[in-house]
Design a protein around this motif. Structure first.
Motif, PDB file in Angstrom:
ATOM      1  N   THR A   1     -14.614 -25.465  -0.106  1.00 39.14           N
ATOM      2  CA  THR A   1     -13.951 -26.498  -0.894  1.00 39.14           C
ATOM      3  C   THR A   1     -12.484 -26.608  -0.482  1.00 39.14           C
ATOM      4  N   ARG A   2     -11.921 -27.756  -0.708  1.00 38.19           N
ATOM      5  CA  ARG A   2     -10.501 -27.965  -0.398  1.00 38.19           C
ATOM      6  C   ARG A   2      -9.644 -26.979  -1.194  1.00 38.19           C
ATOM      7  N   GLY A   3     -10.069 -26.705  -2.419  1.00 39.41           N
ATOM      8  CA  GLY A   3      -9.312 -25.782  -3.256  1.00 39.41           C
ATOM      9  C   GLY A   3      -9.207 -24.386  -2.672  1.00 39.41           C
ATOM     10  N   THR A   4     -10.239 -23.975  -1.948  1.00 37.15           N
ATOM     11  CA  THR A   4     -10.200 -22.665  -1.296  1.00 37.15           C
ATOM     12  C   THR A   4      -9.250 -22.685  -0.104  1.00 37.15           C
ATOM     13  N   PHE A   5      -9.335 -23.725   0.719  1.00 36.28           N
ATOM     14  CA  PHE A   5      -8.464 -23.823   1.891  1.00 36.28           C
ATOM     15  C   PHE A   5      -6.989 -23.953   1.503  1.00 36.28           C
ATOM     16  N   THR A   6      -6.721 -24.523   0.331  1.00 35.58           N
ATOM     17  CA  THR A   6      -5.330 -24.765  -0.087  1.00 35.58           C
ATOM     18  C   THR A   6      -4.868 -23.778  -1.146  1.00 35.58           C
ATOM     19  N   LEU A   7      -5.534 -22.642  -1.241  1.00 35.11           N
ATOM     20  CA  LEU A   7      -5.220 -21.663  -2.286  1.00 35.11           C
ATOM     21  C   LEU A   7      -3.801 -21.124  -2.188  1.00 35.11           C
ATOM     22  N   LEU A   8      -3.332 -20.912  -0.966  1.00 35.76           N
ATOM     23  CA  LEU A   8      -2.008 -20.322  -0.757  1.00 35.76           C
ATOM     24  C   LEU A   8      -0.968 -21.429  -0.633  1.00 35.76           C
ATOM     25  N   LYS A   9      -0.388 -21.793  -1.759  1.00 35.68           N
ATOM     26  CA  LYS A   9       0.533 -22.922  -1.816  1.00 35.68           C
ATOM     27  C   LYS A   9       1.794 -22.677  -0.986  1.00 35.68           C
ATOM     28  N   GLY A  10       2.232 -23.729  -0.329  1.00 33.97           N
ATOM     29  CA  GLY A  10       3.458 -23.649   0.464  1.00 33.97           C
ATOM     30  C   GLY A  10       3.250 -23.144   1.874  1.00 33.97           C
ATOM     31  N   THR A  11       2.002 -22.815   2.235  1.00 28.43           N
ATOM     32  CA  THR A  11       1.721 -22.340   3.589  1.00 28.43           C
ATOM     33  C   THR A  11       1.315 -23.518   4.470  1.00 28.43           C
ATOM     34  N   LYS A  12       1.328 -23.296   5.767  1.00 30.90           N
ATOM     35  CA  LYS A  12       0.878 -24.335   6.693  1.00 30.90           C
ATOM     36  C   LYS A  12      -0.618 -24.585   6.537  1.00 30.90           C
TER      37      LYS A  12
ATOM     38  N   LEU B   1      14.259 -17.530 -13.652  1.00 28.97           N
ATOM     39  CA  LEU B   1      14.861 -18.758 -13.137  1.00 28.97           C
ATOM     40  C   LEU B   1      15.238 -18.601 -11.666  1.00 28.97           C
ATOM     41  N   ASP B   2      15.790 -17.443 -11.316  1.00 28.30           N
ATOM     42  CA  ASP B   2      16.165 -17.184  -9.922  1.00 28.30           C
ATOM     43  C   ASP B   2      14.938 -17.208  -9.023  1.00 28.30           C
ATOM     44  N   ILE B   3      13.834 -16.619  -9.486  1.00 29.60           N
ATOM     45  CA  ILE B   3      12.597 -16.603  -8.711  1.00 29.60           C
ATOM     46  C   ILE B   3      12.056 -18.017  -8.542  1.00 29.60           C
ATOM     47  N   ALA B   4      12.107 -18.813  -9.634  1.00 27.07           N
ATOM     48  CA  ALA B   4      11.629 -20.196  -9.574  1.00 27.07           C
ATOM     49  C   ALA B   4      12.443 -21.014  -8.580  1.00 27.07           C
ATOM     50  N   LYS B   5      13.751 -20.785  -8.544  1.00 32.18           N
ATOM     51  CA  LYS B   5      14.615 -21.498  -7.594  1.00 32.18           C
ATOM     52  C   LYS B   5      14.272 -21.113  -6.155  1.00 32.18           C
ATOM     53  N   GLN B   6      14.055 -19.822  -5.924  1.00 26.73           N
ATOM     54  CA  GLN B   6      13.709 -19.359  -4.582  1.00 26.73           C
ATOM     55  C   GLN B   6      12.371 -19.941  -4.126  1.00 26.73           C
ATOM     56  N   ASP B   7      11.393 -19.957  -5.038  1.00 23.79           N
ATOM     57  CA  ASP B   7      10.079 -20.517  -4.707  1.00 23.79           C
ATOM     58  C   ASP B   7      10.182 -21.999  -4.372  1.00 23.79           C
ATOM     59  N   LEU B   8      11.001 -22.713  -5.140  1.00 26.50           N
ATOM     60  CA  LEU B   8      11.159 -24.146  -4.904  1.00 26.50           C
ATOM     61  C   LEU B   8      11.820 -24.401  -3.557  1.00 26.50           C
ATOM     62  N   GLN B   9      12.826 -23.611  -3.221  1.00 27.97           N
ATOM     63  CA  GLN B   9      13.491 -23.762  -1.925  1.00 27.97           C
ATOM     64  C   GLN B   9      12.522 -23.484  -0.780  1.00 27.97           C
ATOM     65  N   ARG B  10      11.661 -22.499  -0.959  1.00 24.03           N
ATOM     66  CA  ARG B  10      10.658 -22.176   0.065  1.00 24.03           C
ATOM     67  C   ARG B  10       9.687 -23.336   0.247  1.00 24.03           C
ATOM     68  N   LEU B  11       9.239 -23.924  -0.864  1.00 19.86           N
ATOM     69  CA  LEU B  11       8.311 -25.049  -0.795  1.00 19.86           C
ATOM     70  C   LEU B  11       8.955 -26.256  -0.127  1.00 19.86           C
ATOM     71  N   LYS B  12      10.224 -26.501  -0.435  1.00 19.21           N
ATOM     72  CA  LYS B  12      10.937 -27.637   0.158  1.00 19.21           C
ATOM     73  C   LYS B  12      11.106 -27.427   1.664  1.00 19.21           C
ATOM     74  N   HIS B  13      11.474 -26.223   2.047  1.00 24.87           N
ATOM     75  CA  HIS B  13      11.654 -25.926   3.474  1.00 24.87           C
ATOM     76  C   HIS B  13      10.339 -26.080   4.224  1.00 24.87           C
ATOM     77  N   ASN B  14       9.258 -25.541   3.665  1.00 24.60           N
ATOM     78  CA  ASN B  14       7.959 -25.622   4.328  1.00 24.60           C
ATOM     79  C   ASN B  14       7.466 -27.064   4.435  1.00 24.60           C
ATOM     80  N   PHE B  15       7.753 -27.860   3.417  1.00 23.24           N
ATOM     81  CA  PHE B  15       7.346 -29.262   3.451  1.00 23.24           C
ATOM     82  C   PHE B  15       8.062 -29.999   4.572  1.00 23.24           C
ATOM     83  N   GLU B  16       9.327 -29.664   4.781  1.00 25.69           N
ATOM     84  CA  GLU B  16      10.100 -30.304   5.847  1.00 25.69           C
ATOM     85  C   GLU B  16       9.530 -29.968   7.234  1.00 25.69           C
ATOM     86  N   GLN B  17       8.835 -28.830   7.354  1.00 29.55           N
ATOM     87  CA  GLN B  17       8.280 -28.399   8.637  1.00 29.55           C
ATOM     88  C   GLN B  17       6.839 -28.869   8.849  1.00 29.55           C
TER      89      GLN B  17
END
Length: 207
Positions: free
Chosen positions: A45-56, A169-185
């Motif tokens: 399922t697509r849900g299995t392939f996309t389980l690890l959010k923010g990865t390629k 809050l600090d962890i949430a900010k770091q996670d968001l920055q990681r997601l934004k960076h990965n999306f740009e790539q």
């Protein structure tokens, strides 16, 4: 938290825009995907392939790039990758999906013959195979955002709750920055993976 929510909403809209331009806006976790990985048919399922959010790996099967992916003559997404190693990654995802949140699957592994290939494929897809998520002890910074509050006058449980809130809050900010960076790539990664067409896929019958 409102700033984080706004940034997350902005990121979600950007992803939606990519899906409208290059993919399938109706992609759902329940979709069954059938892939041709190095000549081997692999499905989940697509849900299995996309389980690890923010990865390629998640980006590849998110549906955002659906119309860009290389396909074989049967319309299946074609990946010019080692099928044994890719199957190991899928097995890991299935196991991780089935585990409770406080338990973790064994490390991602394969047979000795393919181990060196898998070790290259794991970072290629940005997969983190850490098995543990130990909670670190609370870290109390010297300066706190609510420094105008008389902390000395507060009960210990209130002070700890306030520090934990700041830490989350600090962890949430770091996670968001990681997601934004990965999306740009994402686009660079997708184009590096899908070079070629159906005519470029060569079938060999090796016995």
């Amino acid at each position: 938290r409102q700033d984080i929510a706004k940034e997350q909403e902005k990121l979600d809209k950007q992803k939606q825009g990519v899906a409208q331009k290059h993919g399938d806006v109706n992609a759902a976790d329940s979709d069954t995907l059938e892939l041709n990985v190095g000549g081997k048919i692999i499905s989940a399922t697509r849900g299995t392939f996309t389980l690890l959010k923010g990865t390629k790996l998640e980006a590849l099967f998110s549906g955002r790039w659906e119309r860009k992916l290389q396909r074989d003559e049967m319309g299946r997404v074609f990946l010019d990758l080692n099928p044994v190693c890719f199957q190991s990654i899928l097995d890991y995802l299935v196991e991780k999906k089935l585990y409770a949140k406080d338990r973790y699957p064994k490390s991602l592994n394969t047979d000795l013959e393919h181990e060196h290939i898998l070790l290259h494929m794991i970072p290629y897809f940005d997969i983190d195979v850490s098995n543990t998520q130990e909670k670190s002890a609370p870290v109390y910074p010297d300066e706190f955002p609510w420094e105008e509050i008389d902390m000395e006058g507060l009960p210990d449980n209130i002070k700890e709750a306030m520090f934990e809130e700041q830490k989350s809050l600090d962890i949430a900010k770091q996670d968001l920055q990681r997601l934004k960076h990965n999306f740009e790539q994402e686009e660079v990664f997708i184009h590096s993976l899908i070079k070629g067409s159906v005519e470029d896929i060569v079938k060999l019958n090796i016995s």
